[in-house]
Motif scaffolding. Sequence first.
Motif, mmCIF file in Angstrom:
data_model
loop_
_atom_site.group_PDB
_atom_site.id
_atom_site.type_symbol
_atom_site.label_atom_id
_atom_site.label_comp_id
_atom_site.label_asym_id
_atom_site.label_seq_id
_atom_site.Cartn_x
_atom_site.Cartn_y
_atom_site.Cartn_z
ATOM 1 N N LEU A 289 35.674 -11.267 -25.190
ATOM 2 C CA LEU A 289 34.348 -11.189 -24.568
ATOM 3 C C LEU A 289 33.369 -10.428 -25.448
ATOM 4 C CD1 LEU A 289 35.227 -10.645 -20.791
ATOM 5 C CD2 LEU A 289 34.737 -12.772 -22.013
ATOM 6 N N VAL A 290 33.857 -9.449 -26.190
ATOM 7 C CA VAL A 290 32.992 -8.735 -27.123
ATOM 8 C C VAL A 290 32.560 -9.668 -28.257
ATOM 9 C CG1 VAL A 290 32.884 -6.852 -28.800
ATOM 10 C CG2 VAL A 290 33.934 -6.470 -26.571
ATOM 11 N N LEU A 291 33.454 -10.532 -28.701
ATOM 12 C CA LEU A 291 33.083 -11.527 -29.705
ATOM 13 C C LEU A 291 31.990 -12.440 -29.160
ATOM 14 C CD1 LEU A 291 33.494 -13.007 -32.409
ATOM 15 C CD2 LEU A 291 35.296 -14.348 -31.305
ATOM 16 N N PHE A 292 32.095 -12.780 -27.876
ATOM 17 C CA PHE A 292 31.075 -13.614 -27.229
ATOM 18 C C PHE A 292 29.710 -12.934 -27.304
ATOM 19 C CE2 PHE A 292 28.682 -15.105 -23.547
ATOM 20 C CZ PHE A 292 28.869 -16.478 -23.609
ATOM 21 N N ILE A 293 29.704 -11.608 -27.170
ATOM 22 C CA ILE A 293 28.447 -10.858 -27.247
ATOM 23 C C ILE A 293 27.956 -10.790 -28.684
ATOM 24 C CG2 ILE A 293 27.385 -8.583 -26.935
ATOM 25 C CD1 ILE A 293 29.369 -8.116 -24.626
#
Length: 361
Positions: A289-293
């Motif tokens: 999810l951090v990669l998504f951000i």
Amino acid sequence: MLLSLTQWLAQDIRFFSVFNYITLRTVLSAMTALLISFMIGPLMIRKLTAYKIGQSVRNDGPQTHLVKAGTPTMGGALILASIAITTLLWGDLHNHYVWLVLLTTLGFGVIGWVDDYRKVVHRNPKGLSARAKMGWQSIIALAVGIYLWNTASLPAHTELIVPFLKLLVFPLPVFLFIALAYFVIVGTSNAVNLTDGLDGLAIMPTVLVSGALAIFAYVAGNAVFAKYLGIPYIPGAGELAIFCGAIAGAGLAFLWFNAYPAEVFMGDVGALALGAALGTVAVIVRQELVLFIMGGVFVVEAVSVMIQVTSFKLTGKRVFRMAPLHHHYELKGWKETQVVVRFWIITMLLVLVGLATLKLR
């Protein structure tokens, strides 16, 4: 290779023990990849030009892009060569994560190379068929997901972490974990590929995100830091910082040649591989999810294509003047360099938000 050599030398010469530190080897990895790319870059560009491996340009796109026709492409092979050599030099070759990300990256690179080769050498505008491309990507991504599930030593290694919320984690059953790994790896790979449409647009965000992932990998691989920051401790994940450093170094060197006006394009061989590399590292360190951000620019570019295609099929109308999104802004009157630099700035901000999740939990 060099790590083993320095460890052997450290038995008699204490100075060489400093090379056991991941932080030092990450810096050296970035510098080594940078130097390798600078040394072989000009030669590769001359060879690509001599063999007339040039980029084709869409006639329905911005007219300013027509002058780019014939610019050497498949330059992503330069990035992959630099990453592979550097990782083998400075990485711990006994670490299974190092081999996993390296083989995944090269696997996606082969898919991209075949696609590029058919387009520019065989003059087949379709390149590798969409079904074949997605099929091979799926095989590799599913294999990675299955491998990571089978090698997970703790339940936390297969949980979905929600950024900024320390206590909100979701244990994933085997099918959801593998599905998540699949969508992150394949999705990131194709999102980076879609973003690679302007000079320097895709490579700088890749450098920024890889640098941030190097920090996440180092923290996840350090028991003390992982416990303090409340993220899963993943033994061996710290070595991925060396791999991410190689991406950053090779990417910066490639930007030297890819900056407007580009002397070379990376092509699918580079874009598909780099996206898969970022996705695989994120899955290993449990930061999907951090990669998504942090990769928000990649996400928006991919979503713009999906929206455009869906809208045209259902209503016959286009939402954007042209997809991916960077072409929409070009057709609105933004100069290419404006689009690129503004997307870079957005990525810098998103990467800072992603890094903030380390402490703001």
